[in-house]
Design a protein around this motif. Structure first.
Motif, mmCIF file in Angstrom:
data_model
loop_
_atom_site.group_PDB
_atom_site.id
_atom_site.type_symbol
_atom_site.label_atom_id
_atom_site.label_comp_id
_atom_site.label_asym_id
_atom_site.label_seq_id
_atom_site.Cartn_x
_atom_site.Cartn_y
_atom_site.Cartn_z
ATOM 1 N N ALA A 136 4.723 20.785 -0.565
ATOM 2 C CA ALA A 136 3.326 20.786 -0.997
ATOM 3 C C ALA A 136 3.137 19.874 -2.208
ATOM 4 C CB ALA A 136 2.881 22.215 -1.329
ATOM 5 N N ALA A 137 4.086 19.950 -3.127
ATOM 6 C CA ALA A 137 3.992 19.098 -4.318
ATOM 7 C C ALA A 137 4.132 17.628 -3.942
ATOM 8 C CB ALA A 137 5.073 19.497 -5.318
ATOM 9 N N ASP A 139 3.383 16.288 -1.126
ATOM 10 C CA ASP A 139 2.142 15.873 -0.458
ATOM 11 C C ASP A 139 1.115 15.404 -1.478
ATOM 12 O OD1 ASP A 139 2.879 16.144 2.109
ATOM 13 O OD2 ASP A 139 1.947 18.109 2.427
ATOM 14 N N GLN A 140 0.997 16.194 -2.537
ATOM 15 C CA GLN A 140 0.015 15.841 -3.563
ATOM 16 C C GLN A 140 0.379 14.526 -4.246
ATOM 17 O OE1 GLN A 140 -0.664 19.080 -6.253
ATOM 18 N NE2 GLN A 140 -1.224 20.513 -4.632
ATOM 19 N N ASP A 143 -0.285 11.687 -1.832
ATOM 20 C CA ASP A 143 -1.714 11.352 -1.758
ATOM 21 C C ASP A 143 -2.153 10.554 -2.977
ATOM 22 O OD1 ASP A 143 -1.957 12.540 0.654
ATOM 23 O OD2 ASP A 143 -2.801 14.426 -0.101
ATOM 24 N N ALA A 144 -1.679 10.991 -4.128
ATOM 25 C CA ALA A 144 -2.049 10.277 -5.365
ATOM 26 C C ALA A 144 -1.542 8.837 -5.330
ATOM 27 C CB ALA A 144 -1.495 11.013 -6.580
#
Lengths: 187, 192
Positions: A136-137, A139-140, A143-144
């Motif tokens: 999850a981290a 992914d973030q 995306d950034a």
């Protein structure tokens, strides 16, 4: 019976043309249909996970380098590299650096296969939770980095972090997918 | 964030996030034309799903020769008109084109008072609504409409005249100060 004039009707048409309207369906409905038809491919939901093995390999190398750097910091091993070596000044040319990178990639793959075959522990419930949190981290972060790449597609720092994130995500997915007690034979 | 080439490649590859970005950016306009052509919100919602599936299926064929919105809009119009034909809502169009009685009002239409142009459009025959929406709202020429609907440009003009005449009646009660009349200086500028 009265009528609108042509101008009045045109005015209403202008208003209708400019009127903001909500979509007729929500995305979940559209996505469900698209998934049924195979237009959405969940296993490929993130494009950087697929179709570009060279990119993943490069990311893996960066991950290795990044991991080594983190390892040094964790165990407080002093970094004796000269600044010129860190910046790549020891390479005579781009071709020279590319050759070195390819050689490092080969070594990395061999080392990874050896470690995976001999040192991987069983997957536990706790580790599954950790992998999920890590994914999850990542992914973030991914995306950034993707967003930043749209603004600065050639920035080397952003590219390196993006590739490192990709590599870390692929590696984490592989770890998370292992059944309990299974040892990998290789990557 | 605008949809770009990177998103397009990802959407073609089946990336849900990229597809959602595409949909979010274009659905308001694409769905609006579907809604207007259908004249029925429930039908429009169903047709919209088909339209978006077709857009996603056709993504690999998008060459970037035109704006993506224009390309998708054309798919939306074609797909909607095909859907309407399938359910025979346009079956009467070919008859209407040559039949002046098409504008004859029945009792329900005489008593109907539209509160908005959207409601009034829904009272048009499917063929007249298609011509009106494509020409006056979406900016198609009569030649383009003729190709889309399989009618002549003259038939399209005739349908548009009838549609506008009917709308002016249905919306007559809206004649008040809220709609500018004099001094607007605006001619009917829709393409011909």
């Amino acid at each position: 019976m009265s009528h609108l004039s042509e101008e009045q009707l045109d005015h209403l048409i202008d208003q209708e043309r400019a009127r903001k309207q909500a979509p007729l369906n929500d995305w979940r409905t559209i996505a469900a249909r698209a998934r049924e038809e195979g237009l959405i491919r969940d296993s490929q939901a993130r494009s950087w996970q697929m179709g570009r093995p060279w990119l993943q390999a490069a990311a893996a190398v960066l991950l290795l380098i990044g991991g080594a750097a983190i390892g040094r910091m964790s165990v407080a091993v002093p970094d004796t590299s000269a600044p010129s070596e860190i910046s790549g000044a020891s390479f005579a040319s781009v071709d020279d650096a590319t050759t070195t990178l390819e050689r490092a990639l080969t070594e990395y793959q061999r080392a990874s296969a050896f470690i995976a075959a001999n040192a991987s522990g069983p997957t536990t419930v706790d580790s599954s939770r950790i992998y999920s949190a890590r994914l999850a981290a990542l992914d973030q972060v991914g995306d950034a980095m993707e967003g930043a790449l749209k603004t600065a597609p050639h920035d080397p720092v952003i590219n390196q972090y993006y590739l490192a994130t990709m590599g870390a995500r692929v590696a984490t997915q592989q770890l998370a997918a292992r059944p309990v007690g299974l040892r990998l034979k290789g990557f | 964030m605008p949809f770009d080439q990177l998103d397009l490649k990802r959407a073609i590859a089946g990336d849900e996030r990229a597809m959602q970005r595409l949909w979010s950016q274009h659905a308001p306009h694409i769905d609006a034309v579907v809604r207007r052509l259908c004249g029925d919100p429930e039908l429009a919602a169903d047709v919209s799903q088909e339209v978006w599936m077709q857009i996603f299926r056709a993504l690999p064929s998008y060459r970037g020769d035109s704006q993506f919105g224009t390309w998708a809009h054309r798919i939306a119009v074609n797909r909607t008109l095909n859907a309407l034909r399938k359910i025979r809502r346009l079956a009467k169009l070919e008859v209407d084109i040559e039949d002046d009685s098409a504008v004859t009002e029945n009792e329900s239409e005489r008593t109907f008072v539209a509160e908005s142009i959207e409601q009034a459009m829904a009272k048009l025959s499917p063929g007249a609504r298609a011509v009106f929406v494509l020409h006056d709202v979406e900016g198609y020429t009569h030649g383009e409409i003729g190709e889309e609907l399989g009618i002549t440009p003259g038939g399209s003009k005739s349908q548009l005249f009838k549609a506008r005449a009917k709308l002016k009646k249905l919306l007559a009660h809206l004649v008040d100060d809220s709609i500018p009349v004099a001094g607007k200086g605006k001619e009917h500028v829709a393409p011909v």
